[in-house]
Design a protein around this motif. Structure first.
Motif, PDB file in Angstrom:
ATOM      1  N   MET A  61     -13.126 -28.542 -17.988  1.00 24.13           N
ATOM      2  CA  MET A  61     -13.731 -29.014 -16.896  1.00 24.13           C
ATOM      3  C   MET A  61     -13.354 -28.081 -15.642  1.00 24.13           C
ATOM      4  O   MET A  61     -14.327 -27.623 -14.778  1.00 24.13           O
ATOM      5  N   GLN A  62     -12.404 -27.753 -15.544  1.00 26.30           N
ATOM      6  CA  GLN A  62     -11.799 -27.129 -14.167  1.00 26.30           C
ATOM      7  C   GLN A  62     -12.608 -25.689 -14.365  1.00 26.30           C
ATOM      8  O   GLN A  62     -13.076 -25.098 -13.274  1.00 26.30           O
ATOM      9  N   MET A  63     -12.506 -24.953 -15.515  1.00 28.53           N
ATOM     10  CA  MET A  63     -12.969 -23.659 -15.530  1.00 28.53           C
ATOM     11  C   MET A  63     -14.706 -23.603 -15.390  1.00 28.53           C
ATOM     12  O   MET A  63     -15.116 -22.589 -14.701  1.00 28.53           O
ATOM     13  N   ALA A  64     -15.169 -24.664 -15.678  1.00 30.50           N
ATOM     14  CA  ALA A  64     -16.545 -24.901 -15.439  1.00 30.50           C
ATOM     15  C   ALA A  64     -16.846 -24.991 -13.784  1.00 30.50           C
ATOM     16  O   ALA A  64     -17.872 -24.471 -13.469  1.00 30.50           O
ATOM     17  N   LEU A 111      -6.967 -18.549  -9.891  1.00 29.96           N
ATOM     18  CA  LEU A 111      -7.310 -17.388 -10.013  1.00 29.96           C
ATOM     19  C   LEU A 111      -7.044 -16.839 -11.378  1.00 29.96           C
ATOM     20  O   LEU A 111      -7.993 -16.279 -11.993  1.00 29.96           O
ATOM     21  N   GLU A 112      -5.929 -17.219 -11.997  1.00 36.09           N
ATOM     22  CA  GLU A 112      -5.717 -16.927 -13.326  1.00 36.09           C
ATOM     23  C   GLU A 112      -6.854 -17.412 -14.099  1.00 36.09           C
ATOM     24  O   GLU A 112      -7.172 -16.859 -15.256  1.00 36.09           O
ATOM     25  N   MET A 113      -7.292 -18.752 -13.955  1.00 38.10           N
ATOM     26  CA  MET A 113      -8.214 -19.489 -14.618  1.00 38.10           C
ATOM     27  C   MET A 113      -9.683 -18.698 -14.739  1.00 38.10           C
ATOM     28  O   MET A 113     -10.373 -18.567 -15.871  1.00 38.10           O
ATOM     29  N   PHE A 114      -9.954 -18.262 -13.305  1.00 35.86           N
ATOM     30  CA  PHE A 114     -11.028 -17.528 -13.367  1.00 35.86           C
ATOM     31  C   PHE A 114     -11.103 -16.182 -14.211  1.00 35.86           C
ATOM     32  O   PHE A 114     -12.161 -15.833 -14.949  1.00 35.86           O
ATOM     33  N   ARG A 115      -9.991 -15.512 -14.000  1.00 33.22           N
ATOM     34  CA  ARG A 115      -9.708 -14.306 -14.679  1.00 33.22           C
ATOM     35  C   ARG A 115      -9.893 -14.581 -16.199  1.00 33.22           C
ATOM     36  O   ARG A 115     -10.457 -13.579 -17.095  1.00 33.22           O
ATOM     37  N   GLU A 116      -9.164 -15.620 -16.675  1.00 33.23           N
ATOM     38  CA  GLU A 116      -9.184 -15.843 -18.171  1.00 33.23           C
ATOM     39  C   GLU A 116     -10.802 -16.096 -18.597  1.00 33.23           C
ATOM     40  O   GLU A 116     -11.248 -15.739 -19.837  1.00 33.23           O
ATOM     41  N   TYR A 117     -11.374 -16.890 -17.894  1.00 30.00           N
ATOM     42  CA  TYR A 117     -12.970 -16.940 -18.052  1.00 30.00           C
ATOM     43  C   TYR A 117     -13.562 -15.482 -18.293  1.00 30.00           C
ATOM     44  O   TYR A 117     -14.207 -15.418 -19.126  1.00 30.00           O
ATOM     45  N   GLU A 118     -13.557 -14.932 -17.049  1.00 28.46           N
ATOM     46  CA  GLU A 118     -14.130 -13.648 -16.998  1.00 28.46           C
ATOM     47  C   GLU A 118     -13.833 -12.811 -18.253  1.00 28.46           C
ATOM     48  O   GLU A 118     -14.689 -12.216 -18.699  1.00 28.46           O
TER      49      GLU A 118
END
Length: 192
Positions: A61-64, A111-118
């Motif tokens: 949910m947070q990543m979305a 930022l870590e979660m964004f990069r994990e998604y990317e």
């Protein structure tokens, strides 16, 4: 907590409520969805994550909710914008660094979660990517249905075809395709 920076963060994310998604704008879709609307539906779909799976529903949910956050600074860059993919990723990463500096000790986690998604580094990131694709074709279907233009947005369906890996999301896609097919004109002898 620096409330001036929090205020700046809130203004930045507020932009997403008004920024129309580029793919729909360049196709002259009337009243296209916003980036925030896109992320919201993705987050809502995450409620369907089955607790028996080894997936972190909260993380999904947070990543979305953050996967397109950088667009409040760089805009919604699509392949049609003529910007090389490497440049797009660099611009978005730099934007996310700036955004995350505004929210204090919560910034590094975001930022870590964004990069994990990317980088598609986890099952959760891959699930969110599937949600992103699902929302794209759901939105295309809704526009075709709303505007009585069946088949007009076929390129979106073709692009997504075969890319969704998660079984649950694949089943939703199958249902969208069934509903969409019912709207398409009947073909005879290969012609409409």
């Amino acid at each position: 907590m620096d409330f001036k920076k929090i205020h700046e963060f809130l203004e930045l994310i507020g932009r997403l409520k008004h920024m129309k998604r580029t793919g729909w704008v360049i196709r002259n879709i009337n009243d296209p969805e916003t980036i925030a609307g896109h992320m919201y539906r993705m987050a809502m779909i995450s409620f369907f994550v089955d607790n028996t799976e080894n997936l972190d529903k909260t993380k999904i949910m947070q990543m979305a909710l953050i996967h397109d956050l950088a667009e409040c600074i760089v805009g919604d860059i699509t392949p049609y914008c003529g910007i090389p993919v490497e440049d797009k990723h660099r611009m978005e990463d730099e934007a996310m660094e700036s955004i995350c500096k505004l929210i204090g000790d919560k910034g590094p986690e975001m930022l870590e979660m964004f990069r994990e998604y990317e980088k598609q580094e986890s099952p959760e990131a891959q699930y969110v990517k599937d949600l992103d694709r699902l929302d794209l074709i759901m939105q295309a279907y809704e526009y075709e249905k709303r505007d009585n233009t069946p088949g007009k947005l076929e390129e979106f369906f073709s692009t997504i075809n075969g890319t969704i890996k998660h079984p649950f999301i694949s089943q939703i896609v199958e249902e969208i395709n069934v509903q969409r097919k019912a709207l398409l004109p009947v073909q005879t002898n290969g012609k409409q």
